[in-house]
Every structure is written in structure tokens, then in C-alpha cells.
Design an enzyme around this catalytic site. Structure first.
Site, PDB file in Angstrom:
ATOM      1  N   CYS A  29       0.811  -1.067  -0.029  1.00 45.89           N
ATOM      2  CA  CYS A  29       0.048  -0.183  -0.143  1.00 45.89           C
ATOM      3  C   CYS A  29       1.092   1.156   0.148  1.00 45.89           C
ATOM      4  O   CYS A  29       0.488   2.538  -0.405  1.00 45.89           O
ATOM      5  CB  CYS A  29      -0.913  -0.198   1.485  1.00 45.89           C
ATOM      6  SG  CYS A  29      -1.998  -1.109   0.916  1.00 45.89           S
TER       7      CYS A  29
ATOM      8  N   HIS B 134      -9.346   3.650  -1.921  1.00 50.48           N
ATOM      9  CA  HIS B 134      -7.530   3.373  -1.819  1.00 50.48           C
ATOM     10  C   HIS B 134      -6.844   2.538  -3.169  1.00 50.48           C
ATOM     11  O   HIS B 134      -7.187   1.653  -2.968  1.00 50.48           O
ATOM     12  CB  HIS B 134      -7.108   2.565  -0.965  1.00 50.48           C
ATOM     13  CG  HIS B 134      -6.257   2.037  -0.669  1.00 50.48           C
ATOM     14  ND1 HIS B 134      -5.456   2.914  -0.801  1.00 50.48           N
ATOM     15  CD2 HIS B 134      -5.768   1.502   0.405  1.00 50.48           C
ATOM     16  CE1 HIS B 134      -3.913   1.525  -0.066  1.00 50.48           C
ATOM     17  NE2 HIS B 134      -3.757   0.837   0.725  1.00 50.48           N
TER      18      HIS B 134
ATOM     19  N   CYS C 116      -0.186   2.644   6.330  1.00 53.90           N
ATOM     20  CA  CYS C 116      -0.002   1.420   7.087  1.00 53.90           C
ATOM     21  C   CYS C 116       0.516   0.641   5.713  1.00 53.90           C
ATOM     22  O   CYS C 116      -0.056   1.006   4.607  1.00 53.90           O
ATOM     23  CB  CYS C 116      -0.789   0.686   8.174  1.00 53.90           C
ATOM     24  SG  CYS C 116      -2.940   0.334   6.937  1.00 53.90           S
TER      25      CYS C 116
END
Length: 403
Positions: free
Chosen positions: A91, A359, A389
């Protein structure tokens, strides 16, 4: 060392990450090329103006496989002498691309870079590339692997966050995102996506649900309860590692977790000399970057230790930061960050986040850096911190300072 400056930051609107999403017809290479072209055109770049394109994407398979960065360069109007590097830190891939470019500039390896990332989640499903930590039993058992949603629920359980707190954060994210779009806060950075005929496919983040309220969210069933409690019983795996928890409180659902979307973003980074040579004014200096490994089971707590690390490395305190962007992978991730540093929620994700707008895995890190810069300028503030994160237990962070 040479300072690294941000000269420009752009992003696409985020489309729903499913076959009826507005960007479903666009490939990752095509959307990446549009971002590269936008940077080139907005800044009058020509020839071998940048040293490299560093591009993050997570699911590196099929049409997102190979060296997508080089493919994007060749599909764009950039000079073919510019190479391309694809990277994957899950991510944080888009942020890591920016950080790597900044550190290359600081170290003297070139005058300028374009960095960013892409993820077309409607076309290349998340997880379709496989991951050893999830599919190799020897590694999964060693690390007490659980899916990210279970990890988010472990955070909620361990640090005492309720379903109501998570839902309230989600409602506020939707409200802030809707306000930001209404007030045109993203206008300077958004690159509308058009088809071959010049017709606009998408010019806004289409995942948003501005009418979301606490009552609507209360009706949603927890998304990870069944996989935790029934089959394959990931709660038992978690409790083997954290026996003091006794049970996992499942509070996350589709409404307080990040949305699956398509999107891309790009950031132009260079030296002061690069700006002078091209008649460009720097907008911010990349003050510090950091990354860290964390517990791979609870997995998503990385923003806390990586923020501690980056502040320590930079000789700063949390009070030195004016604005924060903490990726809203799940509500508990942001709640834990606010709890750990006792920061005012009014300076965290002030224009909403991934719960409202989605996202796009490989792009989000670059998106939130651009969003942070735009808002620092709008509010006439000096310093901002962005952090995410990361799957498998990692964290990444960037501190920028306006100039």
C-alpha cells in the site's frame, strides 16, 4: 546532501474498482501515461528532462506486470531515453516511489525524477498475484498470518476502539471529502480522464457516499466476522499469538474500510538547479523519509512506529507538524494513530480519505502527499506528515516542508 523539492503533483479521479466503474475501460499503462503526460505538459518538460520514472503498483501480474513503469514511459509523450523502475511496497508503493526518488536526488543521482503509482483494481483484482505469506503454509504459520481485515479488528480489540468510533470516523471522512470537492480543494491537482475522442470519462472521485450517516452504517454486518469465527477461523490464529485478548471484536465493514478503486498519481521531484533550468518554482522540500518493519500479524500498526522514527531522524516533535495524512485503510488504523500521538482529529485527513474516496493501492501514497501539499498551501501552513500502514507489517512516512 542536495535538497529534494516537489515541483508538481497530479492525480486522476478515483473510479469504482468494479466492472461498472467509470475507469474500467482504461488500462494501468494508459492511466499512468496520462499522469506522466500531465506532468510533462504542466511543467514544459522536453527531452531527457528527468533521470527516471519510479512507479509503484501492487498487483504486478498480467497487464500490470513486467516493468509497468517503462511501459508507461513508452506509452506516454516522454522521451524514450527516460527509463522506468517499477516497485512494490504494497500500500505504500506510491509513497516509496516518491521517497526513493527524493533520496536519489539528495544523493546526487540525477537532477529530477517523476514518481508515483497506479492500481486498476477493477481490471486486476487485489491478491490475484499471490503472496507467500498468505499461500505458503510454512511462512503463514510462522508469522501467524491473518487477512488485513482481521488485523484491523485486532487493532480495535487491542486498543479499545468501538464500532461507534469507527463508524463516526467514516461518516466524518465522507463529510470532509464531499466538502473538499464542493469547495474545489482538489481542483489544481486533478487530471480528468478522457477517451480517445476527448470526451470526459471521469472528473471526480466516484466512490464517495456523502449521504452516509451513523444509522446507515449501523445496519451493515461486520465484513470479517465469518472468516474470523467460522472458516478458516483466523480469530484462533490471532489469539494463539495474543492470548490476552480472549476474543476479537469485529467492528469493520464496507462502510468504515477503504474503498476498492482505480487511480493513479504522479509527483515531480528535483533539485533547485533543475527548477532554475526549467523556470519552475519549488512548492515544498522533502524534509525526511522513513520506513520500518512491524508485527506481521496485527500488521497495520506501522504508522505509529514509522512516525516515531521519522520524527526522531528529523530532530522534530509531533507538535512541529501542522497537518497529517494517515491513509484510511481501515478506521482503526487512523484511530490508533490519533490515540498514540494525542493529535487533534481536526488536523488529520482534513479533506477525507480512503474510506470516502477509495484506496488505489499502488497510487495512494503519492496521492496523499499531493493532497497534503495542496492543503498546506491552502491553509498557509508549513509542515506536513503523510504515512501509511502496509501489508505484512510495515510502515512508511514522508515529511514535507513548504518553501
Amino acid at each position: 546532501m542536495t535538497d529534494a523539492y516537489i515541483y508538481d503533483a497530479v492525480r486522476s479521479p478515483r473510479g469504482k474498482g468494479r466492472p461498472d466503474g467509470s475507469l474500467h475501460e482504461v488500462t494501468a499503462v494508459a492511466l499512468s501515461a496520462r499522469m506522466l503526460n500531465a506532468i510533462k505538459e504542466r511543467n514544459g518538460l522536453s527531452g531527457h528532462a528527468v533521470e527516471d520514472v519510479i512507479w509503484g503498483n501492487v498487483t504486478q501480474i498480467g497487464e500490470q506486470g513486467g516493468c509497468l513503469a517503462r511501459s508507461a514511459v513508452l506509452a506516454s509523450d516522454l522521451d524514450e531515453a527516460i527509463p522506468g523502475l517499477s516497485i512494490n511496497r504494497f500500500c505504500a508503493s506510491g509513497m516509496e516511489a516518491v521517497n526513493l526518488a527524493a533520496n536519489q536526488v539528495k544523493g546526487g543521482a540525477g537532477q529530477a525524477y517523476i514518481a508515483g503509482g497506479v492500481e486498476m483494481m477493477s481490471r486486476v483484482p487485489m491478491g490475484s498475484d499471490g503472496a507467500a505469506i498468505a499461500v505458503d503454509p510454512s511462512l503463514a504459520m510462522k508469522t501467524h498470518f491473518v487477512p488485513q481485515g482481521i488485523a484491523a479488528d485486532i487493532i480495535a480489540t487491542r486498543f479499545g476502539f468501538t464500532r461507534e468510533q469507527a463508524d463516526a470516523l467514516a461518516v466524518e471522512s465522507q463529510r470532509r471529502a464531499a466538502r473538499a470537492w464542493k469547495e474545489g480543494r482538489f481542483a489544481a491537482s486533478i487530471v480528468p480522464v478522457r477517451d480517445q475522442n476527448g470526451l470526459t470519462i471521469l472528473d471526480h472521485d466516484e466512490h464517495m457516499r456523502p449521504d452516509t450517516d451513523m444509522q446507515a452504517l449501523a445496519r451493515l454486518e461486520p465484513s470479517f466476522k465469518a472468516m474470523g469465527e467460522v472458516m478458516p477461523g483466523f480469530d484462533k490464529v490471532a489469539i494463539m499469538k495474543y492470548p490476552h485478548l480472549e476474543r476479537i471484536n469485529h467492528i469493520h465493514h464496507a462502510g468504515n474500510s477503504s474503498g476498492i478503486v482505480d487511480g493513479a498519481a504522479a509527483v515531480l521531484i528535483g533539485t533547485a538547479a533543475f527548477g532554475r533550468a526549467h523556470g519552475l518554482k519549488p512548492r515544498a522540500r522533502i524534509l525526511a523519509t522513513a520506513k520500518i518493519g512491524t508485527d506481521p500479524t496485527i500488521m497495520l500498526t506501522g504508522p505509529v512506529p514509522v512516525t516515531q522514527k521519522i520524527l526522531r531522524d528529523a530532530g522534530m516533535a509531533i507538535s512541529d507538524i501542522d497537518l497529517f495524512e494517515v491513509n484510511e485503510a481501515f478506521a482503526s488504523v487512523v484511530l490508533r494513530f490519533q490515540q498514540a500521538f494525542d493529535v487533534d482529529p481536526e488536523v488529520v485527513n482534513v479533506n477525507g480519505g480512503a474510506i470516502a474516496m477509495g484506496h488505489p493501492l499502488g497510487a495512494t501514497g503519492a496521492i496523499i502527499i499531493g493532497t497534503l501539499l495542496d492543503e498546506l498551501e491552502r491553509r498557509d501552513k508549513a509542515t506536513g506528515l503523510a504515512t501509511l500502514c502496509i501489508a505484512s507489517g510495515m510502515g512508511a512516512a514522508t515529511i514535507i516542508e513548504r518553501v
